[in-house]
Design a protein around this motif. Structure first.
Motif, short mmCIF file in Angstrom:
data_model
loop_
_atom_site.label_atom_id
_atom_site.label_comp_id
_atom_site.label_asym_id
_atom_site.label_seq_id
_atom_site.Cartn_x
_atom_site.Cartn_y
_atom_site.Cartn_z
N TYR A 67 0.83 -1.21 0.00
CA TYR A 67 0.00 0.00 0.00
C TYR A 67 0.87 1.26 0.00
CZ TYR A 67 -4.59 -2.18 0.74
OH TYR A 67 -5.76 -2.89 0.60
N THR A 68 1.91 1.26 0.83
CA THR A 68 2.75 2.46 0.93
C THR A 68 3.48 2.77 -0.38
OG1 THR A 68 4.61 1.17 1.83
CG2 THR A 68 3.10 2.19 3.41
N ARG A 69 3.65 1.77 -1.21
CA ARG A 69 4.31 2.00 -2.50
C ARG A 69 3.37 2.59 -3.54
NH1 ARG A 69 6.54 -3.15 -4.87
NH2 ARG A 69 7.42 -1.68 -6.39
N HIS A 70 2.06 2.42 -3.37
CA HIS A 70 1.12 2.84 -4.41
C HIS A 70 0.10 3.88 -3.96
CE1 HIS A 70 2.56 -1.15 -5.81
NE2 HIS A 70 2.46 -0.61 -6.99
N VAL A 71 -0.01 4.11 -2.65
CA VAL A 71 -0.98 5.06 -2.13
C VAL A 71 -0.23 6.18 -1.42
CG1 VAL A 71 -2.88 5.39 -0.49
CG2 VAL A 71 -2.76 3.31 -1.86
N ARG A 225 -3.40 -6.22 -4.45
CA ARG A 225 -3.41 -5.94 -5.89
C ARG A 225 -4.83 -5.62 -6.36
NH1 ARG A 225 -0.57 -9.56 -10.66
NH2 ARG A 225 -1.06 -8.13 -12.37
N LEU A 226 -5.82 -6.40 -5.92
CA LEU A 226 -7.20 -6.15 -6.32
C LEU A 226 -7.71 -4.84 -5.72
CD1 LEU A 226 -8.77 -9.71 -6.07
CD2 LEU A 226 -8.34 -8.38 -8.14
N ALA A 227 -7.34 -4.56 -4.45
CA ALA A 227 -7.79 -3.32 -3.81
C ALA A 227 -7.22 -2.10 -4.52
CB ALA A 227 -7.38 -3.32 -2.34
N LEU A 228 -5.93 -2.15 -4.86
CA LEU A 228 -5.30 -1.03 -5.55
C LEU A 228 -5.85 -0.85 -6.97
CD1 LEU A 228 -1.63 -1.66 -4.36
CD2 LEU A 228 -3.04 0.32 -3.77
N LYS A 229 -6.19 -1.96 -7.59
CA LYS A 229 -6.70 -1.91 -8.97
C LYS A 229 -8.14 -1.40 -9.01
CE LYS A 229 -7.63 -4.81 -13.02
NZ LYS A 229 -7.55 -6.19 -13.59
#
Length: 261
Positions: A67-71, A225-229
């Motif tokens: 999460y910290t890498r993408h949010v 992965r699904l949550a970020l997508k």
């Protein structure tokens, strides 16, 4: 300890599913803990709880890292909450020996029902990320949230991730995706506090914990992965599903303990 390979495979599959749920909204303990008690009935409860935490902390840490890498993380809120949760979770674990945990069941059931009704009725709840606090007020509220939920996790536990997400959305104005990301960091802190108690006292099974940890990481990889997508709408849907499952479990436990009394 000799374990049937089928039992290990079943525990691994359960840990994968738990890691998936935990990475999105929390609640993986609903699967892992009953599975451990069913598969290893001769072990001490503390040993099974410690084994569960070994699996959970690895999966939750992986989810938090992703999460910290993408949010864009709300660190001014998340770090104070995590710090307070770390301390208070350990205090909660210590309080188990002094306070009757069963008194919490009806209260937690009511809180879960309230959270579910509130989320169901407000379709826009958690859809947009609009932080509403700043400065000292933000830090103070974060400390209160992290401390109270951290104590609850150390003392009782079920539903911690779901409560964190709901409160991050309700109190701080996060959307469900940012709330889930922040909740994972706080969950790492609470799991770390619990592990710091269980492991030094020898309450864990290394082989089972290691296997479940690997499987839990796999599930958390898929879940994040699904949550970020798919974003907040996906997290909201899973949140409502898990909270509904928690309500059913707490209602059944409350009735069962009432009949047994």
């Amino acid at each position: 300890m000799d374990l049937d390979p089928l039992v290990l495979a079943a525990l691994g599959a359960t840990a994968f599913c738990a890691g998936f749920i935990d990475s999105v909204v929390g609640g993986g303990g609903l699967l892992q803990i009953p599975a451990l008690f069913s598969a290893l009935p001769r072990e001490l409860p503390a040993t099974l709880f410690g084994t569960n935490k070994i699996a959970s902390i690895v999966g939750t840490a992986n989810a938090a890292w992703r999460y910290t890498r993408h949010v864009k993380m709300p660190w001014r809120t998340t770090l104070p909450a995590a710090s307070a949760a770390l301390v208070c979770s350990y205090l909660g674990a210590m309080a188990v020996t002094y306070l009757p945990r069963e008194l919490l069941r009806p209260l937690i059931l009511l809180l879960l029902i309230g959270a579910a009704i509130y989320t169901f009725r407000r379709k826009e709840f958690g859809a947009t990320h609009q932080p509403r606090h700043s400065g000292q007020r933000e830090i103070l509220l974060a400390l209160l949230l992290g401390g109270s939920i951290g104590f609850y996790d150390g003392f009782f536990g079920p539903g911690t991730g779901s409560f964190l997400i709901f409160l991050f959305v309700r109190v701080f104005g996060f959307d469900f995706l940012h709330a889930s990301a922040a909740a994972k960091v706080v969950n790492v802190a609470t799991n770390l506090a619990a592990t710091a108690y269980f492991v030094p006292h020898g309450y864990y099974l290394l082989l089972v914990g290691s296997l479940m940890a690997v499987a839990n990481v796999g599930g958390s990889f898929v879940g994040t992965r699904l949550a970020l997508k798919n974003g907040s709408a996906f997290v909201r849907t899973i949140f409502l599903f898990v909270v509904s499952a928690l309500i059913v479990k707490f209602a059944w436990d409350t009735v069962r303990h009432g009949l047994a009394a």
